[in-house]
Scaffold this active site. Sequence first.
Site, PDB file in Angstrom:
ATOM      1  N   ASP A 143     -11.677  -9.564   4.986  1.00 26.12           N
ATOM      2  CA  ASP A 143     -13.005  -9.622   4.360  1.00 26.12           C
ATOM      3  C   ASP A 143     -13.551 -11.051   4.365  1.00 26.12           C
ATOM      4  O   ASP A 143     -14.747 -11.263   4.580  1.00 26.12           O
ATOM      5  CB  ASP A 143     -12.964  -9.094   2.912  1.00 26.12           C
ATOM      6  CG  ASP A 143     -13.304  -7.608   2.816  1.00 26.12           C
ATOM      7  OD1 ASP A 143     -13.107  -6.880   3.819  1.00 26.12           O
ATOM      8  OD2 ASP A 143     -13.765  -7.165   1.748  1.00 26.12           O
ATOM      9  N   TYR A 179       0.826  -1.212   0.000  1.00 27.80           N
ATOM     10  CA  TYR A 179       0.000   0.000   0.000  1.00 27.80           C
ATOM     11  C   TYR A 179       0.858   1.260   0.000  1.00 27.80           C
ATOM     12  O   TYR A 179       0.415   2.312  -0.454  1.00 27.80           O
ATOM     13  CB  TYR A 179      -0.907   0.042   1.233  1.00 27.80           C
ATOM     14  CG  TYR A 179      -2.216  -0.687   1.095  1.00 27.80           C
ATOM     15  CD1 TYR A 179      -2.261  -2.026   0.716  1.00 27.80           C
ATOM     16  CD2 TYR A 179      -3.416  -0.047   1.360  1.00 27.80           C
ATOM     17  CE1 TYR A 179      -3.465  -2.697   0.615  1.00 27.80           C
ATOM     18  CE2 TYR A 179      -4.626  -0.710   1.258  1.00 27.80           C
ATOM     19  CZ  TYR A 179      -4.647  -2.032   0.892  1.00 27.80           C
ATOM     20  OH  TYR A 179      -5.843  -2.687   0.792  1.00 27.80           O
ATOM     21  N   ASP A 239      -2.501 -18.153   0.126  1.00 29.52           N
ATOM     22  CA  ASP A 239      -3.542 -18.850  -0.651  1.00 29.52           C
ATOM     23  C   ASP A 239      -4.148 -19.981   0.170  1.00 29.52           C
ATOM     24  O   ASP A 239      -5.367 -20.172   0.211  1.00 29.52           O
ATOM     25  CB  ASP A 239      -2.978 -19.355  -1.999  1.00 29.52           C
ATOM     26  CG  ASP A 239      -1.672 -20.123  -1.872  1.00 29.52           C
ATOM     27  OD1 ASP A 239      -1.055 -20.117  -0.769  1.00 29.52           O
ATOM     28  OD2 ASP A 239      -1.246 -20.739  -2.865  1.00 29.52           O
ATOM     29  N   LYS A 283       3.667 -15.128   1.965  1.00 33.41           N
ATOM     30  CA  LYS A 283       3.845 -15.819   0.675  1.00 33.41           C
ATOM     31  C   LYS A 283       5.344 -16.064   0.513  1.00 33.41           C
ATOM     32  O   LYS A 283       5.980 -15.673  -0.473  1.00 33.41           O
ATOM     33  CB  LYS A 283       3.251 -14.956  -0.451  1.00 33.41           C
ATOM     34  CG  LYS A 283       3.155 -15.638  -1.792  1.00 33.41           C
ATOM     35  CD  LYS A 283       2.081 -16.721  -1.879  1.00 33.41           C
ATOM     36  CE  LYS A 283       2.133 -17.425  -3.210  1.00 33.41           C
ATOM     37  NZ  LYS A 283       1.236 -18.595  -3.303  1.00 33.41           N
ATOM     38  N   ASP A 287      -5.971  -7.168   4.178  1.00 33.10           N
ATOM     39  CA  ASP A 287      -7.162  -6.567   3.560  1.00 33.10           C
ATOM     40  C   ASP A 287      -8.079  -7.671   3.048  1.00 33.10           C
ATOM     41  O   ASP A 287      -9.289  -7.669   3.292  1.00 33.10           O
ATOM     42  CB  ASP A 287      -6.722  -5.645   2.415  1.00 33.10           C
ATOM     43  CG  ASP A 287      -7.898  -4.996   1.710  1.00 33.10           C
ATOM     44  OD1 ASP A 287      -8.810  -4.505   2.402  1.00 33.10           O
ATOM     45  OD2 ASP A 287      -7.915  -4.992   0.467  1.00 33.10           O
TER      46      ASP A 287
HETATM   47  C1  IPM Z   1     -10.230  -1.621   4.320  1.00 35.73           C
HETATM   48  C2  IPM Z   1     -10.582  -1.005   2.993  1.00 35.73           C
HETATM   49  C3  IPM Z   1      -9.479  -0.024   2.618  1.00 35.73           C
HETATM   50  C4  IPM Z   1      -8.203  -0.805   2.473  1.00 35.73           C
HETATM   51  C5  IPM Z   1      -9.778   0.813   1.383  1.00 35.73           C
HETATM   52  C6  IPM Z   1     -11.097   1.564   1.498  1.00 35.73           C
HETATM   53  C7  IPM Z   1      -8.666   1.781   1.080  1.00 35.73           C
HETATM   54  O1  IPM Z   1     -10.777  -1.991   2.042  1.00 35.73           O
HETATM   55  O2  IPM Z   1     -10.106  -0.864   5.301  1.00 35.73           O
HETATM   56  O3  IPM Z   1     -10.091  -2.839   4.377  1.00 35.73           O
HETATM   57  O4  IPM Z   1      -7.928  -1.356   1.402  1.00 35.73           O
HETATM   58  O5  IPM Z   1      -7.440  -0.858   3.431  1.00 35.73           O
HETATM   59 MG    MG Z   2     -10.705  -3.947   2.824  1.00 36.21          MG
END
Ligand code: IPM
Ligand code: MG
Length: 362
Positions: free
Chosen positions: A254, A143, A226, A194, A250
Amino acid sequence: MTQTYRITLLPGDGIGPEIMAVAVDILKVVGQQQNLTFEFNEALIGGAAIDAVENPLPKQTLDTCKQSDAVLLAAIGGYKWDTMPRHLRPETGLLGLRAGLELFANLRPAQILPQLIDASSLKPEVVEGVDIMVVRELTGGIYFGSPKGVFSTETGEQRGVNTMAYTVAEIDRIGRVAFETAQKRSGKLCSVDKANVLEVSQLWRDLITALSSEYPDVELSHLYVDNAAMQLVRWPKQFDTIVTSNLFGDILSDIAAMLTGSIGMLPSASLGADGPGVFEPVHGSAPDIAGQDKANPLAQVLSVAMMLRYGLDQPAAADKIESAVLTLLAQGYRTGDIQSPGTTVLSCKAIGETLIQILNQG
Ligand code: IPM
Ligand code: MG
Protein backbone atom coordinates in the site's frame (compact mmCIF):
# COMPACT_ATOMS: atom_id res chain seq x y z
CA MET A 1 -4.08 -20.60 -35.26
CA THR A 2 -6.47 -19.04 -32.80
CA GLN A 3 -5.68 -19.75 -29.21
CA THR A 4 -8.67 -20.05 -26.87
CA TYR A 5 -8.48 -19.31 -23.17
CA ARG A 6 -11.03 -19.91 -20.45
CA ILE A 7 -11.24 -16.89 -18.19
CA THR A 8 -13.23 -16.76 -14.96
CA LEU A 9 -14.57 -13.30 -14.21
CA LEU A 10 -15.21 -12.34 -10.60
CA PRO A 11 -16.66 -8.81 -10.65
CA GLY A 12 -17.44 -8.82 -6.92
CA ASP A 13 -18.72 -5.73 -5.15
CA GLY A 14 -18.84 -1.93 -5.27
CA ILE A 15 -17.16 -0.56 -8.38
CA GLY A 16 -16.12 -4.11 -9.33
CA PRO A 17 -18.76 -4.71 -12.01
CA GLU A 18 -18.15 -1.31 -13.68
CA ILE A 19 -14.41 -1.67 -14.00
CA MET A 20 -14.72 -5.32 -14.99
CA ALA A 21 -17.01 -4.38 -17.89
CA VAL A 22 -14.38 -1.99 -19.25
CA ALA A 23 -11.57 -4.51 -18.82
CA VAL A 24 -13.44 -7.28 -20.59
CA ASP A 25 -14.19 -5.02 -23.58
CA ILE A 26 -10.50 -4.16 -23.85
CA LEU A 27 -9.53 -7.82 -23.60
CA LYS A 28 -11.91 -8.70 -26.43
CA VAL A 29 -10.50 -6.00 -28.71
CA VAL A 30 -6.90 -7.00 -28.06
CA GLY A 31 -7.89 -10.64 -28.49
CA GLN A 32 -9.25 -9.93 -31.98
CA GLN A 33 -6.07 -8.10 -32.87
CA GLN A 34 -3.80 -10.86 -31.58
CA ASN A 35 -5.86 -13.82 -32.69
CA LEU A 36 -6.82 -14.92 -29.20
CA THR A 37 -10.32 -15.91 -28.20
CA PHE A 38 -11.74 -16.02 -24.73
CA GLU A 39 -14.48 -18.06 -23.14
CA PHE A 40 -15.78 -16.12 -20.17
CA ASN A 41 -17.43 -17.61 -17.10
CA GLU A 42 -18.72 -15.20 -14.51
CA ALA A 43 -18.94 -16.32 -10.89
CA LEU A 44 -19.90 -14.89 -7.51
CA ILE A 45 -17.48 -13.84 -4.81
CA GLY A 46 -17.46 -11.54 -1.78
CA GLY A 47 -20.52 -9.58 -0.72
CA ALA A 48 -22.38 -10.41 -3.93
CA ALA A 49 -21.99 -14.10 -3.11
CA ILE A 50 -22.97 -13.59 0.53
CA ASP A 51 -26.18 -11.88 -0.57
CA ALA A 52 -26.98 -14.56 -3.13
CA VAL A 53 -25.98 -17.78 -1.36
CA GLU A 54 -24.68 -16.81 2.10
CA ASN A 55 -21.13 -17.83 1.31
CA PRO A 56 -18.37 -15.39 0.24
CA LEU A 57 -16.69 -18.13 -1.82
CA PRO A 58 -19.25 -20.65 -3.10
CA LYS A 59 -17.78 -24.02 -4.02
CA GLN A 60 -19.00 -23.54 -7.56
CA THR A 61 -16.92 -20.37 -7.84
CA LEU A 62 -13.73 -22.10 -6.70
CA ASP A 63 -14.42 -25.02 -9.04
CA THR A 64 -15.00 -22.68 -11.99
CA CYS A 65 -11.73 -20.88 -11.18
CA LYS A 66 -9.81 -24.15 -10.97
CA GLN A 67 -11.05 -25.16 -14.40
CA SER A 68 -9.96 -21.94 -16.06
CA ASP A 69 -6.71 -20.69 -17.54
CA ALA A 70 -6.80 -17.48 -15.53
CA VAL A 71 -9.04 -15.60 -13.13
CA LEU A 72 -9.78 -11.92 -13.42
CA LEU A 73 -11.04 -10.45 -10.17
CA ALA A 74 -12.28 -6.89 -9.65
CA ALA A 75 -12.91 -5.98 -6.00
CA ILE A 76 -14.73 -7.25 -2.96
CA GLY A 77 -16.16 -5.72 0.21
CA GLY A 78 -18.41 -2.92 1.40
CA TYR A 79 -19.83 -1.30 4.52
CA LYS A 80 -22.84 -3.57 4.40
CA TRP A 81 -20.85 -6.67 5.31
CA ASP A 82 -18.29 -5.07 7.67
CA THR A 83 -20.13 -6.11 10.81
CA MET A 84 -21.00 -9.64 9.73
CA PRO A 85 -19.41 -12.64 11.46
CA ARG A 86 -16.06 -13.55 9.93
CA HIS A 87 -17.29 -16.49 7.86
CA LEU A 88 -19.75 -14.11 6.20
CA ARG A 89 -17.26 -11.41 5.30
CA PRO A 90 -16.19 -10.70 1.72
CA GLU A 91 -12.51 -10.78 2.76
CA THR A 92 -12.92 -14.38 3.90
CA GLY A 93 -13.91 -15.24 0.34
CA LEU A 94 -10.81 -13.59 -1.06
CA LEU A 95 -8.51 -15.36 1.40
CA GLY A 96 -10.28 -18.63 0.58
CA LEU A 97 -9.66 -18.07 -3.11
CA ARG A 98 -5.95 -17.43 -2.52
CA ALA A 99 -5.66 -20.53 -0.34
CA GLY A 100 -7.88 -22.68 -2.57
CA LEU A 101 -5.78 -21.95 -5.66
CA GLU A 102 -2.50 -22.01 -3.65
CA LEU A 103 -1.55 -18.57 -4.90
CA PHE A 104 1.52 -18.13 -2.76
CA ALA A 105 3.19 -15.40 -4.80
CA ASN A 106 1.67 -11.95 -5.14
CA LEU A 107 3.36 -9.54 -7.52
CA ARG A 108 2.51 -5.90 -6.97
CA PRO A 109 4.28 -3.47 -9.25
CA ALA A 110 4.39 0.23 -8.39
CA GLN A 111 5.66 2.31 -11.22
CA ILE A 112 5.58 6.08 -11.46
CA LEU A 113 4.25 7.10 -14.82
CA PRO A 114 5.74 10.43 -15.92
CA GLN A 115 2.25 11.55 -16.95
CA LEU A 116 1.03 11.16 -13.37
CA ILE A 117 3.97 12.46 -11.42
CA ASP A 118 1.90 15.38 -10.10
CA ALA A 119 -0.60 12.95 -8.60
CA SER A 120 1.97 11.81 -6.02
CA SER A 121 1.96 13.45 -2.60
CA LEU A 122 5.77 13.28 -2.61
CA LYS A 123 8.14 15.68 -4.37
CA PRO A 124 8.66 14.94 -8.07
CA GLU A 125 12.42 14.45 -7.59
CA VAL A 126 11.73 11.79 -4.97
CA VAL A 127 9.31 9.72 -7.03
CA GLU A 128 10.47 10.35 -10.58
CA GLY A 129 11.54 7.07 -12.17
CA VAL A 130 10.38 4.86 -9.29
CA ASP A 131 9.77 1.32 -10.47
CA ILE A 132 9.28 -1.19 -7.68
CA MET A 133 7.98 -4.75 -7.64
CA VAL A 134 6.73 -6.02 -4.30
CA VAL A 135 6.74 -9.82 -4.13
CA ARG A 136 4.41 -10.62 -1.24
CA GLU A 137 3.98 -14.11 0.21
CA LEU A 138 0.22 -14.67 0.06
CA THR A 139 -0.89 -17.97 1.57
CA GLY A 140 1.11 -18.19 4.78
CA GLY A 141 2.29 -16.09 7.68
CA ILE A 142 -0.01 -14.52 10.21
CA TYR A 143 -2.97 -14.51 7.83
CA PHE A 144 -3.18 -18.29 7.94
CA GLY A 145 -1.07 -19.50 10.88
CA SER A 146 -2.58 -21.50 13.72
CA PRO A 147 -3.57 -21.27 16.47
CA LYS A 148 -5.92 -18.43 15.67
CA GLY A 149 -9.07 -17.28 17.36
CA VAL A 150 -10.37 -15.64 20.51
CA PHE A 151 -10.00 -17.92 23.49
CA SER A 152 -10.78 -17.75 27.20
CA THR A 153 -7.81 -17.75 29.55
CA GLU A 154 -7.75 -19.58 32.90
CA THR A 155 -9.04 -16.43 34.56
CA GLY A 156 -11.92 -16.24 32.09
CA GLU A 157 -10.48 -13.29 30.22
CA GLN A 158 -10.84 -13.23 26.43
CA ARG A 159 -7.56 -13.42 24.51
CA GLY A 160 -7.19 -12.94 20.77
CA VAL A 161 -4.51 -14.98 18.99
CA ASN A 162 -2.97 -15.13 15.54
CA THR A 163 0.25 -16.90 14.69
CA MET A 164 2.97 -15.79 12.33
CA ALA A 165 4.49 -19.00 11.03
CA TYR A 166 6.48 -20.03 7.96
CA THR A 167 7.87 -23.40 6.99
CA VAL A 168 11.17 -23.77 5.16
CA ALA A 169 9.30 -24.87 2.02
CA GLU A 170 7.06 -21.79 2.09
CA ILE A 171 10.01 -19.43 2.40
CA ASP A 172 11.99 -21.27 -0.23
CA ARG A 173 9.29 -21.11 -2.90
CA ILE A 174 8.52 -17.42 -2.44
CA GLY A 175 12.26 -16.73 -2.30
CA ARG A 176 12.76 -18.39 -5.66
CA VAL A 177 9.96 -16.38 -7.26
CA ALA A 178 11.54 -13.22 -5.88
CA PHE A 179 15.07 -13.99 -7.10
CA GLU A 180 13.72 -14.90 -10.54
CA THR A 181 11.65 -11.72 -10.64
CA ALA A 182 14.70 -9.66 -9.68
CA GLN A 183 16.74 -11.40 -12.39
CA LYS A 184 14.23 -10.26 -15.01
CA ARG A 185 14.35 -6.71 -13.63
CA SER A 186 17.43 -4.79 -12.52
CA GLY A 187 18.95 -7.63 -10.48
CA LYS A 188 18.43 -6.03 -7.06
CA LEU A 189 16.42 -7.77 -4.36
CA CYS A 190 15.63 -6.45 -0.89
CA SER A 191 14.19 -8.92 1.61
CA VAL A 192 12.11 -7.33 4.36
CA ASP A 193 11.57 -8.95 7.75
CA LYS A 194 11.63 -8.28 11.49
CA ALA A 195 14.53 -10.59 12.31
CA ASN A 196 15.65 -8.37 15.20
CA VAL A 197 12.53 -9.45 17.10
CA LEU A 198 10.79 -12.42 15.47
CA GLU A 199 12.11 -15.98 15.22
CA VAL A 200 10.02 -16.59 12.13
CA SER A 201 11.77 -13.65 10.50
CA GLN A 202 15.22 -14.97 11.46
CA LEU A 203 14.43 -18.21 9.66
CA TRP A 204 13.19 -16.16 6.70
CA ARG A 205 16.41 -14.13 6.61
CA ASP A 206 18.67 -17.18 6.96
CA LEU A 207 16.92 -19.04 4.14
CA ILE A 208 16.77 -16.07 1.76
CA THR A 209 20.48 -15.47 2.42
CA ALA A 210 21.26 -19.13 1.69
CA LEU A 211 19.21 -19.04 -1.52
CA SER A 212 21.19 -16.11 -2.82
CA SER A 213 24.15 -18.40 -3.57
CA GLU A 214 22.00 -19.93 -6.32
CA TYR A 215 21.41 -16.49 -7.83
CA PRO A 216 24.86 -14.88 -7.91
CA ASP A 217 23.65 -12.33 -10.47
CA VAL A 218 21.16 -10.88 -7.98
CA GLU A 219 22.36 -8.36 -5.43
CA LEU A 220 20.57 -9.19 -2.16
CA SER A 221 20.00 -6.83 0.75
CA HIS A 222 17.90 -7.06 3.93
CA LEU A 223 15.88 -4.47 5.82
CA TYR A 224 13.75 -4.56 8.92
CA VAL A 225 10.17 -3.75 8.06
CA ASP A 226 9.96 -0.50 10.02
CA ASN A 227 13.06 0.80 8.28
CA ALA A 228 11.75 -0.42 4.92
CA ALA A 229 8.54 1.55 5.42
CA MET A 230 10.58 4.65 6.19
CA GLN A 231 12.98 4.17 3.27
CA LEU A 232 10.08 3.70 0.85
CA VAL A 233 8.84 7.17 1.66
CA ARG A 234 12.28 8.76 2.10
CA TRP A 235 14.03 7.58 -1.07
CA PRO A 236 12.01 4.98 -2.98
CA LYS A 237 14.44 4.86 -5.90
CA GLN A 238 16.80 2.68 -3.85
CA PHE A 239 14.36 -0.24 -4.34
CA ASP A 240 13.81 -2.52 -7.27
CA THR A 241 12.34 -5.89 -6.18
CA ILE A 242 11.16 -6.34 -2.59
CA VAL A 243 10.29 -9.74 -1.12
CA THR A 244 8.41 -10.06 2.12
CA SER A 245 5.87 -11.99 4.15
CA ASN A 246 2.11 -11.75 3.90
CA LEU A 247 1.37 -9.09 6.52
CA PHE A 248 4.44 -6.94 5.84
CA GLY A 249 3.68 -7.16 2.13
CA ASP A 250 0.11 -6.07 2.70
CA ILE A 251 1.34 -2.90 4.37
CA LEU A 252 4.39 -2.15 2.22
CA SER A 253 2.50 -2.67 -1.02
CA ASP A 254 0.00 0.00 0.00
CA ILE A 255 2.86 2.40 0.73
CA ALA A 256 4.52 1.58 -2.58
CA ALA A 257 1.18 2.04 -4.33
CA MET A 258 0.64 5.46 -2.86
CA LEU A 259 4.04 6.67 -4.08
CA THR A 260 2.48 6.62 -7.52
CA GLY A 261 -0.25 9.01 -6.43
CA SER A 262 -3.22 6.75 -6.88
CA ILE A 263 -3.90 3.22 -5.87
CA GLY A 264 -6.45 3.36 -8.69
CA MET A 265 -3.71 2.65 -11.23
CA LEU A 266 -2.12 -0.48 -9.83
CA PRO A 267 -2.64 -4.06 -10.93
CA SER A 268 -1.47 -7.26 -9.27
CA ALA A 269 -0.87 -10.89 -10.08
CA SER A 270 -1.24 -13.80 -7.66
CA LEU A 271 0.45 -16.95 -8.85
CA GLY A 272 0.80 -20.53 -7.68
CA ALA A 273 3.13 -23.32 -8.67
CA ASP A 274 0.74 -24.41 -11.40
CA GLY A 275 -2.93 -23.80 -12.13
CA PRO A 276 -4.56 -20.48 -12.88
CA GLY A 277 -3.40 -17.20 -11.42
CA VAL A 278 -5.67 -14.44 -10.15
CA PHE A 279 -5.24 -10.96 -11.58
CA GLU A 280 -6.80 -8.04 -9.76
CA PRO A 281 -6.38 -4.36 -8.94
CA VAL A 282 -4.64 -3.52 -5.67
CA HIS A 283 -7.44 -1.10 -4.76
CA GLY A 284 -10.70 -2.05 -3.07
CA SER A 285 -14.34 -1.85 -4.02
CA ALA A 286 -14.80 1.90 -3.33
CA PRO A 287 -18.44 1.60 -2.23
CA ASP A 288 -18.69 5.39 -1.88
CA ILE A 289 -18.55 5.86 -5.65
CA ALA A 290 -20.05 2.56 -6.81
CA GLY A 291 -22.64 2.77 -9.57
CA GLN A 292 -21.75 6.36 -10.49
CA ASP A 293 -19.57 5.62 -13.53
CA LYS A 294 -16.73 7.56 -11.86
CA ALA A 295 -14.33 4.77 -10.98
CA ASN A 296 -10.87 4.53 -12.47
CA PRO A 297 -10.83 1.31 -14.51
CA LEU A 298 -7.12 1.49 -15.33
CA ALA A 299 -5.89 -0.82 -12.55
CA GLN A 300 -8.37 -3.40 -13.79
CA VAL A 301 -7.28 -2.87 -17.39
CA LEU A 302 -3.62 -3.19 -16.35
CA SER A 303 -4.56 -6.36 -14.46
CA VAL A 304 -5.72 -7.75 -17.79
CA ALA A 305 -2.26 -6.92 -19.13
CA MET A 306 -0.65 -8.76 -16.20
CA MET A 307 -2.95 -11.71 -16.88
CA LEU A 308 -1.81 -11.81 -20.50
CA ARG A 309 1.85 -11.49 -19.53
CA TYR A 310 2.13 -13.72 -16.43
CA GLY A 311 -0.90 -15.98 -16.73
CA LEU A 312 -1.30 -16.67 -20.44
CA ASP A 313 2.20 -15.95 -21.74
CA GLN A 314 0.94 -13.47 -24.33
CA PRO A 315 3.40 -10.58 -23.82
CA ALA A 316 2.62 -8.89 -27.14
CA ALA A 317 -1.03 -8.51 -26.17
CA ALA A 318 0.01 -7.23 -22.74
CA ASP A 319 2.31 -4.65 -24.34
CA LYS A 320 -0.55 -3.36 -26.48
CA ILE A 321 -2.76 -2.73 -23.48
CA GLU A 322 -0.03 -1.09 -21.44
CA SER A 323 0.95 1.19 -24.27
CA ALA A 324 -2.69 2.14 -24.92
CA VAL A 325 -2.98 3.20 -21.27
CA LEU A 326 0.15 5.36 -21.58
CA THR A 327 -1.22 6.95 -24.77
CA LEU A 328 -4.53 7.69 -23.07
CA LEU A 329 -2.73 9.43 -20.22
CA ALA A 330 -0.43 11.29 -22.60
CA GLN A 331 -3.52 12.58 -24.39
CA GLY A 332 -4.57 14.13 -21.09
CA TYR A 333 -7.50 11.88 -20.18
CA ARG A 334 -8.03 11.08 -16.52
CA THR A 335 -10.58 9.85 -14.01
CA GLY A 336 -11.32 12.01 -10.98
CA ASP A 337 -8.80 10.30 -8.70
CA ILE A 338 -5.84 11.22 -10.90
CA GLN A 339 -6.95 14.53 -12.36
CA SER A 340 -4.67 17.54 -12.37
CA PRO A 341 -4.99 21.01 -13.89
CA GLY A 342 -5.21 20.92 -17.68
CA THR A 343 -6.43 17.33 -17.93
CA THR A 344 -9.83 16.09 -19.08
CA VAL A 345 -11.85 14.00 -16.65
CA LEU A 346 -13.76 11.15 -18.24
CA SER A 347 -16.22 8.64 -16.84
CA CYS A 348 -15.26 5.03 -16.29
CA LYS A 349 -17.09 3.95 -19.45
CA ALA A 350 -15.61 6.79 -21.51
CA ILE A 351 -12.10 5.77 -20.48
CA GLY A 352 -12.88 2.31 -21.84
CA GLU A 353 -14.23 3.70 -25.12
CA THR A 354 -11.21 5.95 -25.56
CA LEU A 355 -8.84 3.06 -24.91
CA ILE A 356 -10.61 1.04 -27.58
CA GLN A 357 -10.23 3.90 -30.07
CA ILE A 358 -6.52 4.05 -29.26
CA LEU A 359 -6.16 0.29 -29.67
CA ASN A 360 -7.96 0.40 -33.01
CA GLN A 361 -5.67 3.18 -34.23
CA GLY A 362 -2.48 1.47 -33.13
C1 IPM B 1 -4.99 -6.84 -0.11
C2 IPM B 1 -6.15 -6.59 0.82
C3 IPM B 1 -6.54 -7.92 1.46
C4 IPM B 1 -5.36 -8.40 2.26
C5 IPM B 1 -7.81 -7.87 2.29
C6 IPM B 1 -9.00 -7.33 1.50
C7 IPM B 1 -8.15 -9.21 2.88
O1 IPM B 1 -5.83 -5.62 1.75
O2 IPM B 1 -5.16 -7.63 -1.05
O3 IPM B 1 -3.94 -6.24 0.10
O4 IPM B 1 -5.20 -8.01 3.42
O5 IPM B 1 -4.59 -9.19 1.75
MG1 MG C 1 -3.95 -4.72 1.41
